[in-house]
Design a protein around this motif. Structure first.
Motif, mmCIF file in Angstrom:
data_model
loop_
_atom_site.group_PDB
_atom_site.id
_atom_site.type_symbol
_atom_site.label_atom_id
_atom_site.label_comp_id
_atom_site.label_asym_id
_atom_site.label_seq_id
_atom_site.Cartn_x
_atom_site.Cartn_y
_atom_site.Cartn_z
ATOM 1 N N ASN A 88 0.797 -1.233 0.000
ATOM 2 C CA ASN A 88 0.000 0.000 0.000
ATOM 3 C C ASN A 88 0.825 1.277 0.000
ATOM 4 O O ASN A 88 0.452 2.269 -0.625
ATOM 5 C CB ASN A 88 -0.938 0.004 1.209
ATOM 6 N N GLU A 89 1.955 1.269 0.703
ATOM 7 C CA GLU A 89 2.734 2.500 0.839
ATOM 8 C C GLU A 89 3.316 2.976 -0.493
ATOM 9 O O GLU A 89 3.683 4.153 -0.626
ATOM 10 C CB GLU A 89 3.860 2.316 1.851
ATOM 11 N N LEU A 173 1.234 -15.207 13.572
ATOM 12 C CA LEU A 173 1.625 -14.044 12.785
ATOM 13 C C LEU A 173 2.360 -14.480 11.529
ATOM 14 O O LEU A 173 3.067 -15.494 11.525
ATOM 15 C CB LEU A 173 2.514 -13.117 13.620
ATOM 16 N N ALA A 174 2.195 -13.736 10.453
ATOM 17 C CA ALA A 174 2.786 -14.096 9.160
ATOM 18 C C ALA A 174 3.913 -13.141 8.799
ATOM 19 O O ALA A 174 3.963 -11.994 9.251
ATOM 20 C CB ALA A 174 1.718 -14.067 8.067
ATOM 21 N N GLU A 175 4.815 -13.632 7.956
ATOM 22 C CA GLU A 175 5.893 -12.790 7.419
ATOM 23 C C GLU A 175 5.380 -12.089 6.167
ATOM 24 O O GLU A 175 5.812 -12.353 5.055
ATOM 25 C CB GLU A 175 7.122 -13.645 7.101
ATOM 26 N N ASN A 176 4.447 -11.205 6.398
ATOM 27 C CA ASN A 176 3.784 -10.503 5.314
ATOM 28 C C ASN A 176 3.803 -9.019 5.635
ATOM 29 O O ASN A 176 3.658 -8.628 6.798
ATOM 30 C CB ASN A 176 2.333 -11.012 5.196
ATOM 31 N N TRP A 177 3.973 -8.172 4.625
ATOM 32 C CA TRP A 177 4.064 -6.738 4.886
ATOM 33 C C TRP A 177 2.821 -6.194 5.584
ATOM 34 O O TRP A 177 2.903 -5.233 6.341
ATOM 35 C CB TRP A 177 4.315 -5.965 3.586
ATOM 36 N N ARG A 178 1.682 -6.834 5.379
ATOM 37 C CA ARG A 178 0.453 -6.352 6.013
ATOM 38 C C ARG A 178 0.495 -6.483 7.533
ATOM 39 O O ARG A 178 -0.278 -5.825 8.230
ATOM 40 C CB ARG A 178 -0.762 -7.114 5.478
ATOM 41 N N GLU A 179 1.385 -7.340 8.051
ATOM 42 C CA GLU A 179 1.461 -7.549 9.498
ATOM 43 C C GLU A 179 2.707 -6.908 10.100
ATOM 44 O O GLU A 179 3.008 -7.128 11.274
ATOM 45 C CB GLU A 179 1.415 -9.044 9.810
ATOM 46 N N LYS A 180 3.399 -6.112 9.310
ATOM 47 C CA LYS A 180 4.603 -5.436 9.802
ATOM 48 C C LYS A 180 4.324 -3.962 10.061
ATOM 49 O O LYS A 180 3.249 -3.440 9.750
ATOM 50 C CB LYS A 180 5.738 -5.608 8.784
ATOM 51 N N PRO A 183 3.356 1.680 6.688
ATOM 52 C CA PRO A 183 2.114 2.427 6.418
ATOM 53 C C PRO A 183 1.098 1.582 5.656
ATOM 54 O O PRO A 183 1.452 0.815 4.759
ATOM 55 C CB PRO A 183 2.601 3.607 5.558
ATOM 56 N N GLY A 184 -0.158 1.705 6.034
ATOM 57 C CA GLY A 184 -1.225 0.998 5.327
ATOM 58 C C GLY A 184 -1.333 -0.468 5.653
ATOM 59 O O GLY A 184 -1.952 -1.235 4.902
ATOM 60 N N ASN A 185 -0.754 -0.885 6.782
ATOM 61 C CA ASN A 185 -0.816 -2.292 7.164
ATOM 62 C C ASN A 185 -2.170 -2.607 7.804
ATOM 63 O O ASN A 185 -3.026 -1.753 7.969
ATOM 64 C CB ASN A 185 0.327 -2.626 8.126
ATOM 65 N N GLY A 186 -2.353 -3.873 8.185
ATOM 66 C CA GLY A 186 -3.503 -4.260 8.982
ATOM 67 C C GLY A 186 -4.731 -4.672 8.201
ATOM 68 O O GLY A 186 -4.860 -4.461 7.002
ATOM 69 N N GLY A 219 1.527 -10.400 20.307
ATOM 70 C CA GLY A 219 2.639 -9.844 19.539
ATOM 71 C C GLY A 219 2.249 -9.147 18.259
ATOM 72 O O GLY A 219 3.129 -8.728 17.487
ATOM 73 N N ALA A 220 0.965 -8.979 17.999
ATOM 74 C CA ALA A 220 0.525 -8.349 16.748
ATOM 75 C C ALA A 220 0.957 -6.888 16.690
ATOM 76 O O ALA A 220 0.820 -6.147 17.660
ATOM 77 C CB ALA A 220 -0.981 -8.455 16.602
ATOM 78 N N ILE A 221 1.493 -6.493 15.561
ATOM 79 C CA ILE A 221 1.894 -5.106 15.313
ATOM 80 C C ILE A 221 0.788 -4.354 14.591
ATOM 81 O O ILE A 221 0.544 -3.174 14.851
ATOM 82 C CB ILE A 221 3.197 -5.072 14.492
#
Length: 360
Positions: A88-89, A173-180, A183-186, A219-221
């Motif tokens: 997204n960023e 938790l996954a190694e995915n940009w949406r969970e890091k 900007p625009g995560n989640g 541990g969710a970001i």
């Protein structure tokens, strides 16, 4: 040909008019969904992919050109339609660059992170006379198309409550940009975009928004749960998603003065794409009868056939809009409304109150 065409051009003419299309990003969604949809559209031709380090796309599409950056692709003038499927960023700067280069653009939802960015893209596209759209494929889910039909036919009478879930069970938790921490995560910017867009498509702009947005896994970001209420006059819409929902809950619940429609299970297309199936054939997007939703009316109960889900119609409409055969189905103005609702939802969550949604 997989759908009824609304023009009478010849096969040779169609071939001459194929629109050179480039995919920016070749992650899971680009590979498994966008690329197949582009390649089966008779008016589009996938000619290029931007992959920064690999050449994975050549395994399935050996004739395409690989570019290492959007800048390189634009400098080569290798495509007329740019499809942006990056995190997204990057959506705003990449879409802006493509539009300023005179290219038509499709951006994966939600389009940009901030509504002001989307408004700037709209301004550029309009000034240059270019098509700018957002990949809101879930407007073509079979279940929401069925609800559109039910509402149009007035089967449930006056609607008072609309409930839409998008629940999964992903406790790790996954190694995915949406969970890091980017900007625009989640989940709100992800699944929330779809659910809000569907509600706005059905009912228009809401009067007010109230939202609860949480990080529930250890541990969710990034946010992994939301429960958003939109009020449309006398219709309450509840939109919610969780990644810790193991038991089956309805995907849709619609209450009216004449009865209720309830539907379980996700649209069949996503599973087919993940399995590597090409979106072709007479049975694409058709749901088995045992998965159909139920109508509970005052004196009767019945299963109600699910309409065909068909994401192919999105890209055919993009091609038709570029070729000036039909108007655009997913407009940037609608994406801006969705972003404004998301922004209001986060504000509501922070302040613990309803947010009035003023029509701009």
């Amino acid at each position: 040909m997989y759908m009824v065409r609304e023009d009478t051009t010849t096969e040779n003419s169609d071939e001459m008019q194929k629109i050179r299309t480039a995919l920016i990003g070749y992650g899971s969604v680009g590979e498994k969904m966008h690329a197949p949809l582009i390649t089966v559209c008779p008016d589009l031709e996938l000619v290029a992919v931007v992959e920064r380090r690999q050449e994975k796309s050549k395994e399935k599409y050996p004739s395409i050109n690989i570019f290492r950056s959007l800048e390189d692709l634009l400098e080569a003038d290798a495509a007329d339609l740019i499809v942006i499927v990056t995190p997204n960023e990057f959506h705003y700067p990449q879409a802006k660059m493509a539009l300023e280069a005179g290219k038509h653009v499709v951006v994966d939802k939600p389009v940009t992170i901030h509504s002001d960015e989307a408004k700037e893209l709209k301004r550029i596209a309009e000034a240059k006379g270019l098509i700018l759209s957002v990949f809101q494929n879930r407007r073509w889910d079979g279940d929401i198309r069925t609800i559109q039909k039910i509402l149009a036919e007035g089967i449930l009478g006056r609607i008072v409550h609309f409930e839409s879930h998008f629940d999964r069970f992903r406790p790790q938790l996954a190694e995915n940009w949406r969970e890091k921490d980017v900007p625009g995560n989640g989940i709100t910017y992800d699944l929330g975009t779809h659910l809000i867009d569907q509600a706005v498509m059905l009912f228009g702009k809401p009067d007010w928004i109230y939202a609860e947005i949480f990080k529930q896994r250890t541990g969710a970001i990034a946010d992994d749960f939301f429960d958003i209420t939109l009020m449309f006059g006398g219709i309450k819409a509840r939109l919610t998603a969780s990644v810790l929902s193991k038991a089956p809950v309805p995907k849709f619940l619609v209450l009216g003065e004449k009865g209720t429609y309830i539907k379980y299970g996700l649209d069949v297309q996503e599973k087919a794409f993940k399995a590597g199936e090409l979106p072709e054939g007479l049975n694409w997007g058709l749901e088995d009868a045992e998965a159909w939703g139920e109508l509970h009316l005052e004196n009767t109960y019945m299963t109600y056939e699910t309409e065909r889900g068909d994401y192919r119609l999105f890209y055919q409409n993009i091609a038709d809009a570029i070729l000036k055969k039909h108007t655009l189905r997913v407009k940037i103005e609608e994406a801006i409304t969705v972003l404004e609702i998301i922004e209001a939802a986060f504000l509501s969550n922070r302040e613990g109150r309803r947010i009035s949604f003023k029509v701009n």
